[in-house]
Scaffold this motif. Structure first.
Motif, short mmCIF file in Angstrom:
data_model
loop_
_atom_site.label_atom_id
_atom_site.label_comp_id
_atom_site.label_asym_id
_atom_site.label_seq_id
_atom_site.Cartn_x
_atom_site.Cartn_y
_atom_site.Cartn_z
N GLU A 176 0.83 -1.21 0.00
CA GLU A 176 0.00 0.00 0.00
C GLU A 176 0.86 1.26 0.00
O GLU A 176 0.56 2.22 -0.71
N GLN A 177 1.92 1.25 0.79
CA GLN A 177 2.79 2.42 0.84
C GLN A 177 3.52 2.62 -0.48
O GLN A 177 3.64 3.74 -0.97
N ALA A 178 4.03 1.53 -1.05
CA ALA A 178 4.74 1.64 -2.32
C ALA A 178 3.83 2.16 -3.42
O ALA A 178 4.23 3.00 -4.24
N THR A 179 2.59 1.67 -3.43
CA THR A 179 1.63 2.11 -4.44
C THR A 179 1.31 3.60 -4.28
O THR A 179 1.28 4.36 -5.25
N GLU A 180 1.07 4.00 -3.03
CA GLU A 180 0.77 5.41 -2.77
C GLU A 180 1.94 6.31 -3.14
O GLU A 180 1.76 7.38 -3.73
N LEU A 181 3.15 5.86 -2.84
CA LEU A 181 4.33 6.66 -3.15
C LEU A 181 4.55 6.74 -4.67
O LEU A 181 4.95 7.79 -5.20
N ALA A 182 4.24 5.66 -5.37
CA ALA A 182 4.38 5.66 -6.84
C ALA A 182 3.40 6.65 -7.47
O ALA A 182 3.78 7.41 -8.38
N HIS A 183 2.15 6.64 -7.01
CA HIS A 183 1.17 7.60 -7.54
C HIS A 183 1.57 9.04 -7.20
O HIS A 183 1.40 9.94 -8.03
N LEU A 184 2.12 9.23 -6.02
CA LEU A 184 2.56 10.57 -5.62
C LEU A 184 3.70 11.04 -6.52
O LEU A 184 3.71 12.19 -6.98
N ALA A 185 4.64 10.14 -6.81
CA ALA A 185 5.76 10.49 -7.68
C ALA A 185 5.28 10.89 -9.07
O ALA A 185 5.74 11.89 -9.64
#
Length: 297
Positions: free
Chosen positions: A173-182
């Motif tokens: 979940e964190q990796a996905t959220e960080l990817a969308h943020l990037a």
């Protein structure tokens, strides 16, 4: 090349800046119009990401902290001083003994300004560059098409296939959220990029708190003062550091005593000083004071 007048302005500006996620100016080089910063022991983020043959890789927890540290430094430059970094990249993000991120090569641009080769240099351009840093931390890759690589991975539900395996097991979940943020930071339309303070920072601050719960404690801070805390003349920890025309930073009392004795040359190089003017290094002074307090000195 920076003009002498702009160089002097940059020196005055940078010596007044103090933030835990900015490197500290420790000297200048008037001949080359360069600024000399501290160089933390763990080198640059670029060095760390490129060290594929070592076992001391950055964990995903540390990478999230680096994201938050970098965001905090950018917000400080943008909101408090109206400065655009203009060249944010892993090579300009340095890591101290605890892997706390410190931005280097800042203080040369004020917003809004113009950079002929790439267009407008603005807060939004820093956000765009910050998105690239996030992608590098997620993937460990240095490819130019990281935006496309990440977007394809998200569309194909194959995010785990592009995450850097040396970081350990990223929480999905964190990796996905960080990817969308990037990717949102990398939006081609600058008006669509997120605001650091209201949209990016809350996400990274929460992630850092969550990451800290599972991260191991880092190495203890060295008990010996960093070399750039010491006056080159007395070799003692400075209390009132000042930058002289030779680019070195001295204890004010020591360099003034040197000049009052009739010297017009550098104590370090013995070359003539172009001016006897001294600039107070307020950022380094604050840094030394904090170090003294932590060590009860």
């Amino acid at each position: 090349m920076m003009q002498p007048c702009n160089y002097r302005q940059a020196v005055r500006r940078v010596t007044k800046l103090r933030h835990p996620n900015l490197v500290t100016l420790i000297g200048v080089s008037p001949d080359t119009l360069a600024l000399i910063y501290e160089y933390p022991p763990n080198g640059s983020l670029e060095d760390q990401l490129g060290a594929r043959d070592t076992s001391n890789h950055l964990s995903w927890q540390t990478r999230i902290c680096i994201c938050a540290d970098t965001c905090a430094a950018l917000m400080f430059l943008h909101s408090c001083h109206g400065m655009v970094h203009g060249d944010l990249k892993p090579g300009n993000i340095l890591l101290d003994s605890n892997f706390t991120a410190k931005i280097a090569n800042f203080g040369l641009h004020s917003a809004p300004s113009h950079f002929p080769s790439t267009g407008e240099l603005s807060f939004a351009s820093d956000v765009y560059s910050f998105g690239y840093v996030l992608l590098r931390l997620l993937t460990g890759r240095s490819a130019l098409n990281l935006d496309e690589v990440m977007q394809n991975a998200l569309d194909g539900e194959n995010l785990s296939g592009v995450l850097d395996p040396t970081a350990g097991h990223w929480p999905f979940e964190q990796a996905t959220e960080l990817a969308h943020l990037a990717l949102s930071c990398r939006d081609i339309d600058s008006d669509n990029r997120p605001d650091l303070a209201s949209q990016v920072w809350p996400v990274l601050e929460r992630m850092r708190t969550e990451a800290s719960l599972s991260s191991r404690s880092g190495p203890e801070e060295p008990s010996q003062p960093p070399e750039h805390f010491l006056c080159p003349i007395s070799n003692e920890i400075m209390r009132d550091p000042h930058v002289a025309a030779d680019g070195f930073t001295y204890e004010a009392l020591e360099i003034r005593r040197w000049l009052s004795d009739g010297h017009d040359t550098s104590p370090m190089t013995n070359n003539p000083l172009s001016t006897l003017d001294l600039f107070p290094n307020q950022a380094l002074r604050s840094m030394i004071q904090e170090w003294r307090q932590r060590h009860n000195l």
